[in-house]
Design a protein around this motif. Sequence first.
Motif, PDB file in Angstrom:
ATOM      1  N   UNK A 233     -14.262  -5.925   7.441  1.00 31.22           N
ATOM      2  CA  UNK A 233     -13.816  -4.787   6.644  1.00 31.22           C
ATOM      3  C   UNK A 233     -12.649  -4.076   7.294  1.00 31.22           C
ATOM      4  N   UNK A 234     -12.040  -3.187   6.534  1.00 30.27           N
ATOM      5  CA  UNK A 234     -10.903  -2.420   7.040  1.00 30.27           C
ATOM      6  C   UNK A 234     -10.764  -1.122   6.257  1.00 30.27           C
ATOM      7  N   UNK A 235     -10.618  -0.031   7.000  1.00 28.68           N
ATOM      8  CA  UNK A 235     -10.173   1.234   6.423  1.00 28.68           C
ATOM      9  C   UNK A 235      -8.700   1.348   6.776  1.00 28.68           C
ATOM     10  N   UNK A 236      -7.839   1.321   5.762  1.00 29.84           N
ATOM     11  CA  UNK A 236      -6.404   1.269   6.023  1.00 29.84           C
ATOM     12  C   UNK A 236      -5.646   2.368   5.324  1.00 29.84           C
ATOM     13  N   UNK A 237      -4.450   2.609   5.821  1.00 32.19           N
ATOM     14  CA  UNK A 237      -3.539   3.532   5.160  1.00 32.19           C
ATOM     15  C   UNK A 237      -2.116   3.065   5.412  1.00 32.19           C
ATOM     16  N   UNK A 238      -1.256   3.307   4.446  1.00 36.48           N
ATOM     17  CA  UNK A 238       0.155   2.945   4.570  1.00 36.48           C
ATOM     18  C   UNK A 238       0.996   3.966   3.823  1.00 36.48           C
ATOM     19  N   UNK A 239       2.186   4.192   4.335  1.00 36.33           N
ATOM     20  CA  UNK A 239       3.105   5.138   3.711  1.00 36.33           C
ATOM     21  C   UNK A 239       4.433   4.457   3.444  1.00 36.33           C
ATOM     22  N   UNK A 240       4.915   4.605   2.220  1.00 38.26           N
ATOM     23  CA  UNK A 240       6.232   4.106   1.830  1.00 38.26           C
ATOM     24  C   UNK A 240       6.929   5.201   1.036  1.00 38.26           C
ATOM     25  N   UNK A 241       8.060   5.651   1.528  1.00 40.38           N
ATOM     26  CA  UNK A 241       8.760   6.744   0.864  1.00 40.38           C
ATOM     27  C   UNK A 241       7.916   8.003   0.880  1.00 40.38           C
ATOM     28  N   UNK A 242       7.773   8.619  -0.275  1.00 38.65           N
ATOM     29  CA  UNK A 242       6.990   9.859  -0.369  1.00 38.65           C
ATOM     30  C   UNK A 242       5.519   9.604  -0.639  1.00 38.65           C
ATOM     31  N   UNK A 243       5.133   8.346  -0.832  1.00 36.96           N
ATOM     32  CA  UNK A 243       3.758   8.027  -1.192  1.00 36.96           C
ATOM     33  C   UNK A 243       2.968   7.499  -0.006  1.00 36.96           C
ATOM     34  N   UNK A 244       1.685   7.824   0.010  1.00 36.97           N
ATOM     35  CA  UNK A 244       0.740   7.257   0.955  1.00 36.97           C
ATOM     36  C   UNK A 244      -0.473   6.773   0.183  1.00 36.97           C
ATOM     37  N   UNK A 245      -0.978   5.611   0.543  1.00 39.92           N
ATOM     38  CA  UNK A 245      -2.228   5.120  -0.031  1.00 39.92           C
ATOM     39  C   UNK A 245      -3.270   4.987   1.072  1.00 39.92           C
ATOM     40  N   UNK A 246      -4.520   5.131   0.687  1.00 42.73           N
ATOM     41  CA  UNK A 246      -5.666   4.907   1.564  1.00 42.73           C
ATOM     42  C   UNK A 246      -6.560   3.886   0.875  1.00 42.73           C
ATOM     43  N   UNK A 247      -7.049   2.911   1.626  1.00 44.50           N
ATOM     44  CA  UNK A 247      -7.909   1.901   1.011  1.00 44.50           C
ATOM     45  C   UNK A 247      -9.021   1.506   1.967  1.00 44.50           C
ATOM     46  N   UNK A 248     -10.126   1.064   1.381  1.00 42.04           N
ATOM     47  CA  UNK A 248     -11.268   0.572   2.144  1.00 42.04           C
ATOM     48  C   UNK A 248     -11.732  -0.720   1.500  1.00 42.04           C
ATOM     49  N   UNK A 249     -11.880  -1.745   2.310  1.00 38.77           N
ATOM     50  CA  UNK A 249     -12.440  -3.004   1.827  1.00 38.77           C
ATOM     51  C   UNK A 249     -13.564  -3.431   2.773  1.00 38.77           C
ATOM     52  N   UNK A 250     -14.563  -4.099   2.221  1.00 37.65           N
ATOM     53  CA  UNK A 250     -15.718  -4.498   3.019  1.00 37.65           C
ATOM     54  C   UNK A 250     -16.265  -5.817   2.503  1.00 37.65           C
ATOM     55  N   UNK A 251     -16.852  -6.589   3.416  1.00 40.59           N
ATOM     56  CA  UNK A 251     -17.559  -7.800   3.011  1.00 40.59           C
ATOM     57  C   UNK A 251     -16.718  -9.045   2.901  1.00 40.59           C
TER      58      UNK A 251
END
Length: 389
Positions: A233-251
């Motif tokens: 699994x991974x709890x991730x975050x990334x920023x591009x320009x003015x936007x940021x996303x947060x994501x979680x995947x498991x299994x």
Amino acid sequence: MNLRALPLISLLALLLATLPLHAQFDTRATAAYVIDHTTGTVLLTKNPDLPLPPASMSKLMTLNMVFEALKDGRLRLDDKLPVSQHAMDYQGSTMFLNTSDRVRVEDLIRGVIVLSGNDAAAVLAESLSTDGTEAGFARMMTTRAAELGMTNSHFTNSNGWPQAGHRMSVHDLGILADRLITEFPTFYPLFAETEFLFDGRAPQNKFNRNPLLKLGIGADGLKTGHTNEAGYGLVGSARQGSRRIVFVISGLQSAQARAEEAERIVNWAFRQFVEKDIASEGHMLAQADVWMGESSSVGLVAPKDLLLLVPALGQNKLEATVTYQGPIEAPIEKGQQIAELVIKRGDMPDARMPLVADRSIARGGFLPRLRTAAKLLLKQVAGGAQDLL
């Protein structure tokens, strides 16, 4: 409740033109949660509230507790903490600590983030536990998680070591990631560190396991996890320009599958959705009727710059209405929220944005109130006459 829908659709159509219906991302993860951190728009959910073994991703809750303690002064970065036999006995990913060590808090934090040290997490846990034990700290974690709205989390240790009852949902992990980014900007850059060699002890365990950090896609956190029970699994975050996303995947079934899926999600989230300006702060979008006021109407304005996340491609038009319970009875204060802008975005959840009064309106005297009552009576009479036709 009398809700008024005002003719705003044509205005937004000019602003936003034709916009798409988005398709649900097809993820191989057992559970997934993706949110646009900038606008708070949820982009993807799959089994979001299912309690699952989180493996080392649960170390994020330990870090939250540590950051809170640093913020309120219970802990300092230069404090040196002892290593118990219990902490030393942990296997798996460790800092190779022993009971003769006194380790700086800052080094332990890096050991948890970069090296995923089970021993480091236990040392921090024992130092903050009300009863001095890791089990006691786990109970504190569970209580604090509930206070933060993480309703599907229960902890039995500080590091995610396989143990009955140790569970988190991907939604809860998303809430936690958002908090770490927002509330602890001083410490968040530590999650982007790719290497940490503590005291030269473990050259084979000095690299951050986050597969996205070196790809140049804006990734800057947060935590991987793996056990046989949990998968990858991974709890991730990334920023591009003015936007940021947060994501979680498991299994996921392998480290490679985790890396591929994480990169796919980041690319999808940034390429398939775009931000649109709806209105600038103070811009009037509509007017609402006023009851018993010095004025018969009040302007409805944006309280701040309004941004909307929308699909990047497609054919569906947005539909927008302004709703309020009216007529709105005076007095009305400038800046008072009295209406809501509701925008339908196809498969995406409706966007709801507050609208406020553009000016204060005092309660009217006798003549304005008489005129208001007369207008209402005429409307009722006219409506009754139409019903008879």
